[in-house]
Design a protein around this motif. Structure first.
Motif, PDB file in Angstrom:
ATOM      1  N   PHE A   9      -6.278 -65.171  62.914  1.00 22.44           N
ATOM      2  CA  PHE A   9      -6.200 -66.622  63.009  1.00 22.44           C
ATOM      3  C   PHE A   9      -5.789 -67.240  61.669  1.00 22.44           C
ATOM      4  O   PHE A   9      -5.847 -68.450  61.489  1.00 22.44           O
ATOM      5  N   SER A  66      -7.956 -67.882  69.877  1.00 24.73           N
ATOM      6  CA  SER A  66      -7.024 -69.009  69.728  1.00 24.73           C
ATOM      7  C   SER A  66      -6.125 -69.094  70.953  1.00 24.73           C
ATOM      8  O   SER A  66      -4.990 -68.629  70.926  1.00 24.73           O
ATOM      9  N   HIS A  96      -3.766 -70.271  61.556  1.00 26.79           N
ATOM     10  CA  HIS A  96      -4.347 -71.528  62.044  1.00 26.79           C
ATOM     11  C   HIS A  96      -5.368 -72.116  61.073  1.00 26.79           C
ATOM     12  O   HIS A  96      -5.843 -73.219  61.280  1.00 26.79           O
ATOM     13  N   SER A 128     -10.593 -71.398  63.508  1.00 23.81           N
ATOM     14  CA  SER A 128     -10.227 -72.531  62.643  1.00 23.81           C
ATOM     15  C   SER A 128     -11.086 -73.745  62.992  1.00 23.81           C
ATOM     16  O   SER A 128     -11.467 -74.520  62.104  1.00 23.81           O
ATOM     17  N   CYS A 151     -12.531 -71.944  68.508  1.00 24.93           N
ATOM     18  CA  CYS A 151     -11.938 -70.761  67.869  1.00 24.93           C
ATOM     19  C   CYS A 151     -12.223 -70.814  66.365  1.00 24.93           C
ATOM     20  O   CYS A 151     -12.845 -71.757  65.860  1.00 24.93           O
ATOM     21  N   ILE A 162      -6.213 -76.488  71.385  1.00 24.75           N
ATOM     22  CA  ILE A 162      -4.897 -75.864  71.501  1.00 24.75           C
ATOM     23  C   ILE A 162      -4.355 -76.225  72.886  1.00 24.75           C
ATOM     24  O   ILE A 162      -5.044 -76.044  73.891  1.00 24.75           O
ATOM     25  N   SER A 173      -9.539 -76.235  67.983  1.00 22.72           N
ATOM     26  CA  SER A 173      -8.958 -75.590  66.807  1.00 22.72           C
ATOM     27  C   SER A 173      -9.003 -76.494  65.587  1.00 22.72           C
ATOM     28  O   SER A 173      -8.695 -76.075  64.485  1.00 22.72           O
TER      29      SER A 173
END
Ligand code: FES
Length: 500
Positions: free
Chosen positions: A420, A312, A423, A344, A342, A333, A318
């Motif tokens: 994570f 992240s 997120h 999420s 990433c 991000i 994301s």
């Protein structure tokens, strides 16, 4: 002998050795999530000079453009003469965001001065320095765990110790050096510390051989919950260092710290705690007992073993959604150019593909690769990695509910922690069956629960005492060879919501 120029520094080495081996010996080197097996394609370096011919793994994992630009995989490329090497991996060193120190109470007996709290994650290491008197956070910094050069997951790092004792010493030195460095100007000034970490990370910090945890019956050498001196651990802390207690080989001191910070040890209605990281650890507090387990989820959610996976960090996709015309929308991000996906983003992407009919419930994609942007795509193999990870976590939750006799409707709150966890978007996570759909509206993201627990235990004697006792309330369920878990795992392989 050959001479390598690495990031401007001269290194002498014998020929025939891999670039990864040479860089490691010199305290440097790219991340090596697959442990240098030539499988992940992440140990990219730019080379110029006399190196071995391109291997089959490199031909499969690098593009022709990469190869013509001199990009090689450090674990496959051998030194044949003089040359230069430049590291291309990400160096994620950033201030920890979203840390809420107002949740911590200061009531301790360390006295005044500086204290250090740390969370050693398999992927990320976070260090917080506090003014002990004022309870104010003076600095907070995190970085990718330097031990990643021995592999992204705990098993690779444990296996490295089993193969060569030097790997244990090297990993101990790497983490001690990293903690000292992340303390910045407070290194040497801290007078007390609390460190949370999973059982393997605490073994490596303490210099204990973790090999017994690699296979059944998974026996750790210590469950910690002990005080050492900074000197014993090679840390620049002039005083006691408390290592948080573990429950088992795979429910570690990071989970006990997070559970204590969330008050799972306190009486109340059933509450669930899920830490989604390289491993999925789950705990369910009900009727004075904390039922807990750990499922080998694999590092997919942290970007490893995913073709365009990444952590992240800025540029990571994301968030992904389905546009009204059926195309995929996404956000990164920091809002910049996408450079990977990433955890999420991966969850959102699979949920969007499912909703748009481009992936079926079994995880089969309509095409071998689904492109989000130039060079950023999802492969069928990525979906399979993700499927195993999400089924392991969902089946772990099923097992705790079954063993405790608690139903989903009775669970009042579900805390989501982990690398994570902050997120994760609960909606898409519920749509693909990673988190139980009936708990939507009851999820609370706690961010770095282990870090919060470590900071709390540094600043509060009573929280530290609760942390010391929390493992007594835990009832650990071993999932390997557990028939109920195995059935649940198969059931949860499909991408569909988990209902009551
Ligand atoms: S391909 Fe080199 S470390 Fe994974």
């Amino acid at each position: 002998m050959a001479k390598l120029l690495y990031n401007g520094k001269g290194i002498e080495t014998e020929t025939g050795r891999t670039v990864l081996e040479v860089l490691r010996e010199n305290g440097a080197g790219p991340e090596a999530p697959c442990g240098g097996r030539g499988r992940c394609g992440k140990c990219r370096v730019r080379t110029d000079g006399a190196f071995s011919p391109v291997t089959e793994s490199e031909a499969a994992l690098l593009t022709p453009e990469d190869l013509s630009a001199g990009i090689r995989l450090a674990c496959c490329c051998r030194v044949e003469g003089d040359g230069t090497v430049e590291c291309m991996g990400e160096k994620a060193s950033q201030i920890v965001a979203g840390f809420d120190e107002s949740r911590l109470k200061t009531e301790h007996s360390w006295g005044s001065g500086v204290g250090m709290a740390a969370d050693i994650g398999t992927t990320t290491v976070a260090v917080y320095c506090y003014d002990l008197e004022a309870g104010k956070c003076l600095s907070a910094a995190s970085e990718m765990n330097r031990q990643r050069e021995f592999g992204a997951d705990v098993i690779s790092r444990i296996e490295a110790c089993g193969k060569a004792p030097a790997a244990l010493y090297r990993q101990q030195a790497l983490i001690a050096e990293q903690l000292n460095r992340l303390m910045g100007e407070y290194a040497g000034r801290a007078r007390a510390a609390v460190i949370a970490g999973n059982t393997t990370m605490l073994h490596l910090l303490a210099g204990l051989d973790p090999s017994g945890m690699a296979q059944s019956p998974f026996i750790p050498q210590s469950l910690f919950g002990v005080e050492c001196s900074g000197e014993q651990l090679g840390l620049r802390v002039n005083g006691p260092v408390y290592l948080s207690p573990c429950v088992s080989a795979y429910v570690g001191g990071d989970i006990t710290a997070g559970m204590t910070a969330c008050g799972l040890d306190r009486p109340g209605p059933p509450r669930l705690y899920v830490d989604v990281g390289t491993n999925g650890e789950m705990a369910l507090a009900a009727n004075g007992t904390i039922w807990c387990c750990s499922a080998a989820a694999g590092p997919a959610f942290e970007g490893a073993h995913i073709r365009c996976g990444c952590g992240s960090a800025p540029g990571a996709v994301s968030r992904v959604w389905l546009e009204p015309d059926g195309s995929l929308g996404f956000a990164t991000i920091g809002g910049g150019k996408p450079r990977g996906i990433c955890g999420s983003g991966l969850i959102d992407l699979t949920a969007a593909l499912l909703a748009g009919g481009r992936m079926d419930e079994t995880g089969r994609l309509e095409t071998a690769e689904i492109f989000l942007a130039d060079g950023v795509f999802l492969t069928q193999q990525d979906v399979r990695e993700m499927q195993l990870a999400k089924a392991a976590i969902a089946a772990g939750i099923d097992t705790l509910l079954h063993d405790s006799g608690v139903s989903l409707s009775q669970v009042e709150e579900a805390y989501i922690a982990g690398g994570f966890g902050a997120h994760i978007h609960p909606g898409p996570a519920a749509e693909i069956g990673l988190l139980p759909a009936p708990l939507l509206g009851r999820f609370k993201t706690v961010g770095n629960g282990a870090g919060l627990g470590a900071c709390g235990a540094l600043l509060s004697d009573s929280l530290r005492e609760r942390l010391e006792r929390v493992s007594d309330s835990c009832r650990y369920r071993e999932l390997s060879g557990n028939a109920f878990f195995n059935d649940a795992f198969i059931n949860r392989m499909c991408f569909k919501p988990v209902e009551e």
